[in-house]
Design a protein around this motif. Sequence first.
Motif, short mmCIF file in Angstrom:
data_model
loop_
_atom_site.label_atom_id
_atom_site.label_comp_id
_atom_site.label_asym_id
_atom_site.label_seq_id
_atom_site.Cartn_x
_atom_site.Cartn_y
_atom_site.Cartn_z
N LEU A 1 0.83 -1.20 0.00
CA LEU A 1 0.00 0.00 0.00
C LEU A 1 0.87 1.25 0.00
O LEU A 1 0.61 2.21 -0.74
CB LEU A 1 -0.93 0.00 1.21
CG LEU A 1 -1.76 1.26 1.43
CD1 LEU A 1 -2.62 1.57 0.21
CD2 LEU A 1 -2.64 1.12 2.67
N GLN A 2 1.90 1.27 0.82
CA GLN A 2 2.76 2.44 0.89
C GLN A 2 3.46 2.68 -0.45
O GLN A 2 3.58 3.82 -0.91
CB GLN A 2 3.79 2.27 2.00
CG GLN A 2 3.18 2.35 3.39
CD GLN A 2 4.19 2.12 4.49
OE1 GLN A 2 5.12 1.33 4.34
NE2 GLN A 2 4.02 2.82 5.60
N ASN A 3 3.90 1.60 -1.10
CA ASN A 3 4.57 1.76 -2.39
C ASN A 3 3.59 2.22 -3.47
O ASN A 3 3.95 3.00 -4.36
CB ASN A 3 5.22 0.44 -2.81
CG ASN A 3 6.47 0.15 -2.01
OD1 ASN A 3 7.23 1.04 -1.69
ND2 ASN A 3 6.69 -1.10 -1.67
N VAL B 1 0.54 -0.23 -9.54
CA VAL B 1 -0.49 0.17 -8.59
C VAL B 1 -1.79 -0.59 -8.88
O VAL B 1 -2.44 -1.12 -7.96
CB VAL B 1 -0.75 1.69 -8.65
CG1 VAL B 1 -1.93 2.07 -7.76
CG2 VAL B 1 0.50 2.45 -8.20
N LYS B 2 -2.16 -0.67 -10.14
CA LYS B 2 -3.38 -1.38 -10.53
C LYS B 2 -3.29 -2.87 -10.15
O LYS B 2 -4.24 -3.44 -9.63
CB LYS B 2 -3.60 -1.24 -12.04
CG LYS B 2 -4.90 -1.88 -12.56
CD LYS B 2 -5.09 -1.54 -14.03
CE LYS B 2 -6.44 -2.05 -14.55
NZ LYS B 2 -6.47 -3.52 -14.67
N ARG B 3 -2.16 -3.46 -10.40
CA ARG B 3 -1.98 -4.87 -10.06
C ARG B 3 -2.09 -5.08 -8.55
O ARG B 3 -2.74 -6.03 -8.10
CB ARG B 3 -0.63 -5.36 -10.56
CG ARG B 3 -0.33 -6.82 -10.21
CD ARG B 3 1.02 -7.24 -10.71
NE ARG B 3 1.32 -8.61 -10.30
CZ ARG B 3 2.46 -9.22 -10.55
NH1 ARG B 3 3.41 -8.59 -11.23
NH2 ARG B 3 2.67 -10.45 -10.13
N PHE B 4 -1.46 -4.20 -7.77
CA PHE B 4 -1.52 -4.31 -6.31
C PHE B 4 -2.97 -4.25 -5.82
O PHE B 4 -3.40 -5.09 -5.02
CB PHE B 4 -0.70 -3.20 -5.66
CG PHE B 4 -1.10 -2.89 -4.24
CD1 PHE B 4 -0.73 -3.74 -3.21
CD2 PHE B 4 -1.87 -1.77 -3.95
CE1 PHE B 4 -1.13 -3.48 -1.91
CE2 PHE B 4 -2.27 -1.51 -2.66
CZ PHE B 4 -1.89 -2.37 -1.63
N ALA C 1 -5.40 -7.31 -4.16
CA ALA C 1 -5.98 -7.16 -2.83
C ALA C 1 -7.50 -7.32 -2.86
O ALA C 1 -8.15 -7.29 -1.83
CB ALA C 1 -5.61 -5.79 -2.25
N GLY C 2 -8.08 -7.47 -4.07
CA GLY C 2 -9.52 -7.60 -4.20
C GLY C 2 -10.24 -6.28 -4.36
O GLY C 2 -11.46 -6.21 -4.23
#
Length: 241
Positions: free
Chosen positions: A137-139, A210-213, A217-218
């Motif tokens: 999240l931070q990244n 960012v999109k992949r992260f 995470a759902g």
Amino acid sequence: MSSLQVDESIFDVQGNNPQGGLALHISTAGIVHDLGNLIQVASSALNHLGRDPNIATAPGAGVVIAGAKTALERAGCLVRQTIRTAREIEGVISNANVGICLADVGAFVRSAWDENIRVEVCVGSNLPLVRCDRVGLQNAVLNLLLNARDAMPDGGLISVHAFVSENSKGVDVRVEDRGIGMTNETMVRAFDLFFTTKGEGLGGVGLPMVKRFVEEAGGSIDLKSILGSGTVVTLKLPAMH
């Protein structure tokens, strides 16, 4: 910082994947290994500078060195996170406190960036924990902040707001700038890997990551931009139950 050793065998491709995939994963392992070594060297150099009385007493030097150390610590976390993912040993569902994550990122960028870039962080009350990795999240937020900064070459304000989503099933994290904005053509391809409007540098990777992260995470990501007026990116993250 302790030595970060990577066993290349953990990146072996299972099943019937082609040999090219194996070569790519082994190459990735080597890159992660070398990154770990470079992080150690840079961290040692910063520690050495911090002990030099001439540098340690210079105005503002402590803040700059602290910011650089924080960046290296995050880089080390990314290396370890890559290893954990490759070994598939997550086991326990990760969760993150959005308020703490945003406070850390805000403090980090304020210590490292020029004064003409202001970062405002506003976190709503009683936010639930979100179902995602804290470092991830931070990244993700840091990537959005970097994009926002680059969109404002003359400086300006970047706003980061976190609040309970409309359906009360998660938390929305919104990053907004008043920069150059995007054309419709750019918005369509904004999440394409390696697509960039920048002439040089490592463009075309941040937003896809960012999109992949968020999707892993759902959650989901929403992008709005007006050419000449700015951009708003909202991360919609599911809450822990």
